[in-house]
Design a protein around this motif. Structure first.
Motif, PDB file in Angstrom:
ATOM      1  N   PRO A  93     -17.743   2.517 -56.209  1.00 19.47           N
ATOM      2  CA  PRO A  93     -17.814   3.216 -56.482  1.00 19.47           C
ATOM      3  C   PRO A  93     -16.569   3.693 -57.083  1.00 19.47           C
ATOM      4  CG  PRO A  93     -18.022   2.746 -53.773  1.00 19.47           C
ATOM      5  CD  PRO A  93     -18.401   1.717 -55.047  1.00 19.47           C
ATOM      6  N   TYR A  94     -16.091   5.093 -57.484  1.00 11.92           N
ATOM      7  CA  TYR A  94     -14.924   4.825 -58.264  1.00 11.92           C
ATOM      8  C   TYR A  94     -13.511   4.885 -57.895  1.00 11.92           C
ATOM      9  CZ  TYR A  94     -18.429   8.153 -61.087  1.00 11.92           C
ATOM     10  OH  TYR A  94     -19.456   8.292 -62.344  1.00 11.92           O
ATOM     11  N   GLY A  95     -13.208   5.559 -56.480  1.00 12.54           N
ATOM     12  CA  GLY A  95     -12.438   5.066 -55.498  1.00 12.54           C
ATOM     13  C   GLY A  95     -11.810   3.461 -55.437  1.00 12.54           C
ATOM     14  N   ALA A  96     -12.896   2.315 -56.292  1.00 11.73           N
ATOM     15  CA  ALA A  96     -12.360   0.939 -56.064  1.00 11.73           C
ATOM     16  C   ALA A  96     -11.633   0.724 -57.212  1.00 11.73           C
ATOM     17  CB  ALA A  96     -13.861   0.373 -55.778  1.00 11.73           C
ATOM     18  N   TYR A  97     -11.995   1.893 -58.384  1.00 10.35           N
ATOM     19  CA  TYR A  97     -11.461   1.180 -59.867  1.00 10.35           C
ATOM     20  C   TYR A  97      -9.798   1.578 -59.883  1.00 10.35           C
ATOM     21  CZ  TYR A  97     -16.502   0.060 -61.628  1.00 10.35           C
ATOM     22  OH  TYR A  97     -17.010  -0.003 -61.427  1.00 10.35           O
ATOM     23  N   PHE A  98      -9.265   2.668 -58.769  1.00  8.90           N
ATOM     24  CA  PHE A  98      -8.208   3.269 -58.962  1.00  8.90           C
ATOM     25  C   PHE A  98      -7.530   1.771 -58.932  1.00  8.90           C
ATOM     26  CE2 PHE A  98      -9.875   6.772 -58.376  1.00  8.90           C
ATOM     27  CZ  PHE A  98      -8.583   7.647 -58.682  1.00  8.90           C
ATOM     28  N   THR A  99      -7.388   0.518 -58.176  1.00 10.53           N
ATOM     29  CA  THR A  99      -6.555  -1.053 -58.028  1.00 10.53           C
ATOM     30  C   THR A  99      -5.803  -1.190 -59.117  1.00 10.53           C
ATOM     31  OG1 THR A  99      -8.546  -1.703 -58.084  1.00 10.53           O
ATOM     32  CG2 THR A  99      -7.852  -1.571 -55.713  1.00 10.53           C
ATOM     33  N   LEU A 211      -0.431  -4.793 -53.317  1.00  5.89           N
ATOM     34  CA  LEU A 211      -1.382  -5.458 -51.544  1.00  5.89           C
ATOM     35  C   LEU A 211      -2.151  -4.523 -50.265  1.00  5.89           C
ATOM     36  CD1 LEU A 211      -2.900  -8.409 -50.409  1.00  5.89           C
ATOM     37  CD2 LEU A 211      -0.697  -8.051 -48.489  1.00  5.89           C
ATOM     38  N   GLY A 212      -1.194  -3.055 -50.233  1.00  2.30           N
ATOM     39  CA  GLY A 212      -1.474  -2.032 -50.079  1.00  2.30           C
ATOM     40  C   GLY A 212      -3.280  -1.439 -49.669  1.00  2.30           C
ATOM     41  N   LEU A 213      -1.924  -1.080 -51.370  1.00  5.49           N
ATOM     42  CA  LEU A 213      -3.711  -0.858 -52.356  1.00  5.49           C
ATOM     43  C   LEU A 213      -5.005  -1.682 -52.237  1.00  5.49           C
ATOM     44  CD1 LEU A 213      -4.310   1.184 -54.269  1.00  5.49           C
ATOM     45  CD2 LEU A 213      -3.541  -0.497 -56.226  1.00  5.49           C
ATOM     46  N   THR A 214      -4.724  -2.951 -52.096  1.00  8.98           N
ATOM     47  CA  THR A 214      -5.862  -3.821 -52.113  1.00  8.98           C
ATOM     48  C   THR A 214      -6.491  -3.538 -50.632  1.00  8.98           C
ATOM     49  OG1 THR A 214      -5.019  -5.328 -53.401  1.00  8.98           O
ATOM     50  CG2 THR A 214      -7.068  -6.006 -52.336  1.00  8.98           C
ATOM     51  N   ALA A 215      -5.940  -3.346 -49.288  1.00  9.63           N
ATOM     52  CA  ALA A 215      -6.320  -3.069 -48.716  1.00  9.63           C
ATOM     53  C   ALA A 215      -6.679  -1.924 -48.105  1.00  9.63           C
ATOM     54  CB  ALA A 215      -5.100  -3.468 -46.983  1.00  9.63           C
ATOM     55  N   MET A 216      -6.605  -0.950 -48.976  1.00  7.15           N
ATOM     56  CA  MET A 216      -6.601   0.650 -48.580  1.00  7.15           C
ATOM     57  C   MET A 216      -8.370   0.368 -49.261  1.00  7.15           C
ATOM     58  SD  MET A 216      -5.178   4.273 -49.352  1.00  7.15           S
ATOM     59  CE  MET A 216      -5.764   3.820 -51.519  1.00  7.15           C
ATOM     60  N   THR A 218     -10.537  -1.753 -50.039  1.00 10.63           N
ATOM     61  CA  THR A 218     -11.428  -2.615 -49.078  1.00 10.63           C
ATOM     62  C   THR A 218     -12.129  -1.912 -47.912  1.00 10.63           C
ATOM     63  OG1 THR A 218      -9.983  -4.174 -47.749  1.00 10.63           O
ATOM     64  CG2 THR A 218     -10.690  -4.695 -50.226  1.00 10.63           C
ATOM     65  N   ALA A 219     -10.941  -1.445 -47.286  1.00  9.44           N
ATOM     66  CA  ALA A 219     -11.519   0.076 -46.532  1.00  9.44           C
ATOM     67  C   ALA A 219     -12.593   0.165 -46.695  1.00  9.44           C
ATOM     68  CB  ALA A 219     -10.294  -0.311 -45.644  1.00  9.44           C
ATOM     69  N   LEU A 220     -11.784   1.268 -47.294  1.00  4.96           N
ATOM     70  CA  LEU A 220     -12.411   2.248 -47.275  1.00  4.96           C
ATOM     71  C   LEU A 220     -13.907   2.403 -47.688  1.00  4.96           C
ATOM     72  CD1 LEU A 220      -9.475   4.378 -49.686  1.00  4.96           C
ATOM     73  CD2 LEU A 220     -11.128   5.198 -47.134  1.00  4.96           C
ATOM     74  N   ILE A 248     -12.364  -8.085 -54.691  1.00  2.00           N
ATOM     75  CA  ILE A 248     -11.082  -7.119 -54.684  1.00  2.00           C
ATOM     76  C   ILE A 248      -9.958  -7.557 -54.192  1.00  2.00           C
ATOM     77  CG2 ILE A 248     -10.155  -4.710 -53.938  1.00  2.00           C
ATOM     78  CD1 ILE A 248     -13.296  -3.436 -53.789  1.00  2.00           C
ATOM     79  N   ALA A 249     -10.187  -8.138 -52.860  1.00  2.00           N
ATOM     80  CA  ALA A 249      -9.058  -9.034 -52.504  1.00  2.00           C
ATOM     81  C   ALA A 249      -8.838 -10.027 -52.831  1.00  2.00           C
ATOM     82  CB  ALA A 249      -9.714  -9.439 -50.680  1.00  2.00           C
ATOM     83  N   ALA A 250      -9.663 -10.717 -53.593  1.00  2.00           N
ATOM     84  CA  ALA A 250      -8.997 -11.849 -54.045  1.00  2.00           C
ATOM     85  C   ALA A 250      -7.917 -11.667 -55.339  1.00  2.00           C
ATOM     86  CB  ALA A 250     -10.668 -12.513 -55.459  1.00  2.00           C
ATOM     87  N   VAL A 251      -8.817 -10.062 -56.297  1.00  2.00           N
ATOM     88  CA  VAL A 251      -8.138  -9.819 -57.709  1.00  2.00           C
ATOM     89  C   VAL A 251      -6.125  -9.632 -57.102  1.00  2.00           C
ATOM     90  CG1 VAL A 251      -7.461  -8.211 -59.179  1.00  2.00           C
ATOM     91  CG2 VAL A 251     -10.044  -9.328 -58.891  1.00  2.00           C
TER      92      VAL A 251
END
Length: 261
Positions: A93-99, A211-216, A218-220, A248-251
């Protein structure tokens, strides 16, 4: 002086802020000189160069957008954003690229413009530990579902709340879904707070943002996929989801490590 210090660290580059604060600490000890000063914000604003400060505001706005836009998307007010960023049936999803832009901007800017104090702020490792637990819980959920989805359903009761609305679903799973939906804005606000602290204090606060951006995200991503997965072939779908979330988590974890250095 406390207000003056906050405005100086927000509006000025680090070294400029330190030099100006040193001068004003001497002035603060003289009551006659102190009477001639205006409001702290006006004092610092008169000393601020417009171009560097505007550049910082643009960078801050971009980083804030990268965490706020997906953060509010699963809430009621952000549902139209959710439809465009996540709920489109796409593998990524497009939202995943916000990281990517958010993490890169935070790492580049604060390592270039930020300052590193002698001691790591106490709140930083605490928040990092919380976000790591969140990421671990998401990955564990995906792994459990990918192993044997039928057994997972049997162990945890009806999971139709993950597949579609069901009034008979256990309340605990309704609460789990609500936790994912409304936990995201909380993480987004913590990310915003960490940006402010990284600017005004130790640059390693940027690690909390990354890391907060990553956690958010992945959950979404799990929240999006769980609304589309059907029973047949669920294990394979969750395996794919586990791979995506792990990437995503690794990055994000690598970026967090860079921010802490």
């Amino acid at each position: 002086m406390a207000r003056l210090e906050r405005w100086a660290r927000w509006m000025l580059p680090h070294q400029e802020a330190e030099d100006i604060l040193a001068d004003y600490r001497d002035i603060a000890g003289d009551p006659e000189l102190l009477q001639g000063l205006g409001r702290p914000r006006d004092v610092i604003k008169s000393l601020t160069q417009k171009k560097p400060y505007r550049t910082w505001l643009v960078v801050f706005a971009l980083m804030a957008a990268c965490i706020l836009i997906p953060g509010i998307s699963p809430t009621t007010i952000g549902y139209p954003i959710w439809l465009h960023l996540f709920d489109g049936g796409r593998d990524w999803p497009y939202g995943a690229y916000f990281t990517i832009p958010g993490a890169v901007l935070a790492l580049v800017w604060f390592r270039w413009r930020g300052r590193k104090e002698q001691r790591l702020p106490k709140a930083v490792p605490i928040l990092l530990a919380v976000f790591l637990i969140c990421i671990g819980a998401v990955l564990l959920f995906c792994w459990a579902c990918s192993r044997d989805f039928e057994a997972f359903l049997e162990a945890w009761g009806r999971m139709k709340v993950w597949i579609g609305p069901n009034e008979d679903a256990p309340r605990s799973f309704h609460l789990s879904r609500l936790a994912m939906c409304y936990g995201s804005p909380i993480i987004a606000l913590l990310g915003m707070y960490s940006l402010v602290k990284a600017r005004s204090g130790d640059r390693r606060w940027a690690a909390v943002y990354v890391l907060g951006l990553t956690a958010m995200v992945t959950a979404l991503l799990v929240l999006d996929w769980s609304g589309r997965i059907i029973i047949d072939g669920a294990e394979e779908a969750f395996r794919q989801l586990l791979v995506r979330c792990s990437v995503i988590a690794a990055v994000g974890i690598v970026g967090t490590g860079v921010a802490l250095c």
